[in-house]
Design an enzyme around this catalytic site. Sequence first.
Site, PDB file in Angstrom:
ATOM      1  N   GLY A   1      -5.739  -0.049   3.381  1.00 16.58           N
ATOM      2  CA  GLY A   1      -7.111   0.354   3.631  1.00 16.58           C
ATOM      3  C   GLY A   1      -7.631  -0.111   4.972  1.00 16.58           C
TER       4      GLY A   1
ATOM      5  N   GLY B   1       1.315   3.584   4.778  1.00 17.07           N
ATOM      6  CA  GLY B   1       2.419   2.895   4.124  1.00 17.07           C
ATOM      7  C   GLY B   1       3.644   3.769   3.943  1.00 17.07           C
ATOM      8  N   LEU B   2       3.450   5.007   3.507  1.00 15.88           N
ATOM      9  CA  LEU B   2       4.578   5.894   3.265  1.00 15.88           C
ATOM     10  C   LEU B   2       5.266   6.310   4.558  1.00 15.88           C
ATOM     11  CD1 LEU B   2       3.259   8.209   0.407  1.00 15.88           C
ATOM     12  CD2 LEU B   2       4.575   6.100   0.237  1.00 15.88           C
ATOM     13  N   GLU B   3       4.477   6.620   5.585  1.00  8.18           N
ATOM     14  CA  GLU B   3       5.089   7.019   6.855  1.00  8.18           C
ATOM     15  C   GLU B   3       5.949   5.905   7.432  1.00  8.18           C
ATOM     16  OE1 GLU B   3       1.766  10.286   8.434  1.00  8.18           O
ATOM     17  OE2 GLU B   3       1.990   8.370   9.461  1.00  8.18           O
TER      18      GLU B   3
ATOM     19  N   GLY C   1       0.813  -1.202   0.000  1.00  8.66           N
ATOM     20  CA  GLY C   1       0.000   0.000   0.000  1.00  8.66           C
ATOM     21  C   GLY C   1       0.848   1.253   0.000  1.00  8.66           C
ATOM     22  N   GLY C   2       0.506   2.169  -0.908  1.00  2.79           N
ATOM     23  CA  GLY C   2       1.240   3.419  -1.031  1.00  2.79           C
ATOM     24  C   GLY C   2       0.436   4.613  -0.577  1.00  2.79           C
ATOM     25  N   GLY C   3      -0.351   4.426   0.485  1.00  2.00           N
ATOM     26  CA  GLY C   3      -1.100   5.530   1.063  1.00  2.00           C
ATOM     27  C   GLY C   3      -0.349   6.136   2.229  1.00  2.00           C
ATOM     28  N   TYR C   4      -1.091   6.845   3.081  1.00  2.00           N
ATOM     29  CA  TYR C   4      -0.456   7.595   4.158  1.00  2.00           C
ATOM     30  C   TYR C   4       0.278   6.688   5.145  1.00  2.00           C
ATOM     31  CZ  TYR C   4      -2.224  12.179   2.908  1.00  2.00           C
ATOM     32  OH  TYR C   4      -2.436  13.373   2.278  1.00  2.00           O
TER      33      TYR C   4
ATOM     34  N   HIS D   1       9.968  36.383  10.746  1.00  2.66           N
ATOM     35  CA  HIS D   1      11.112  35.887   9.979  1.00  2.66           C
ATOM     36  C   HIS D   1      12.108  35.238  10.938  1.00  2.66           C
ATOM     37  CE1 HIS D   1      14.348  35.798   7.039  1.00  2.66           C
ATOM     38  NE2 HIS D   1      15.155  36.337   7.955  1.00  2.66           N
TER      39      HIS D   1
END
EC number: 1.16.1.1
Length: 464
Positions: free
Chosen positions: A272, A186-188, A181-184, A444
């Site tokens: 999922g 999985g990537l994290e 899975g390449g969703g949230y 700044h």
Amino acid sequence: MSIENCQNLVIGSGVGGKLLAWTLARRGERTVVVERSMVGGSCPNVACLPSKNVIYSAKAVSLVDPDTGLGVVTGPVRVDMAGVARRKRRMVDELVERHLDNFKASGVELVMGEARFTGPKTVRVEQNAGGVRSLRGERVFINVGTRAAIPDVPGLALAGPMTHVEALDLERLPERLVVLGGGYVGLEFAQAMRRFGSRVTIVQRGARILDREDPDVANALRELMEDEGIEVLLRSELLAVEGVSGAGVRLRVRSGAGERTLEASDILVAAGRTPNTDQLDADRAGVELDARGYIRVNDRLQTSAPDVWATGECAGSPQFTHVGEDDFRVVLDNLAGGSRTTRGRLIPYCLFTDPELAHVGLNESEALAAGVSYRIARMPMAKVLRTYTLSQPRGFMKALIGADDRILGFTAFGAEASETMAVAQTAMLGGLPYTALRDAIFTHPTAAEGLLGLFADPPVAPAP
């Protein structure tokens, strides 16, 4: 067995359920919460907060990498995964104690056990400590959440793959990790485990990771993964699995017209979610589910049964804790005779990779699909002076601007993107034109100061 009556019966102690319970109990109403296992729900135990805790440990590893050139000199770096897990558990234990204190202080009765409906607004509770109780509420609030779905692939379930729950308790480093899975999620986890030292492959069935995002966003995240040494397989379907996750597995994958076999030590499934309604016997209470098992609700989060509400992920709300908290506000307002609904909510979300991805409002794909005209402002993060101080120039910001100069959507991929997004979201909530941010005085050097540069030039119509 006699039925015990209460004014408010809450099933599940996730964010929507616990906030309703604490609030109503403090008003003097007898309120009972039935929780199956995790006091406070998934977020403080196995989801949002623990995962960000582990991700921060991985961030620490990256900061002492000699290639970053931060000027920090140290000896050989070693990751102690047991120490990472202990730090996470300490945080979770503290959060659970805070929840227990809140339950006690508010006067809520917390019952640990499994609730099943036996009739309208009535449940039978098999208590974890033994014994059975029957409870009936004048009002019932369902907040049972979701769990990670395991795809129906031959051999996958038998392999005993990890979900995010087990991954957060790892006291060893997976030598070779395959993330499905390449969703949230999985990537994290892919980035964190790679930084800890695992070799990582992401298997994504779709044509790109984060397939609901704009192509430029998805491509930027794929490049980030690949630059960190993570293999990303797109348009790839898992066909079969042999072996046991944690001991050694073989995954047969179809990519395009060909097949290949991946050898790995561990599998992490991030493909999922499925609602935790399958053991609820909701039909006995007259509570309708949709075809996927989510509770049917209207825009006031009322179910098909009188005096029964559902909140959070089990009701099909977007799968974020902050949405569950707003669900609580919707229900509470309506209990008082108000008219708040879930329609038109401006929902932000963040992917906590390093750097972050943050978004609120429309993206370009959604605007095009809806026929909404827009102009676009875009700027590389390298022009934000804050990124020079952090040595993190990667990424970009972009905003969709409507004909009335109001901001329709905002996306940032870069250092401290979540904080910058909150500034844009505030402007959107206030109906301010983008020029209000362009002409503001921001501190700044902060990431939010980058909004001055983003809006310095007039937004332009997108290329046809």
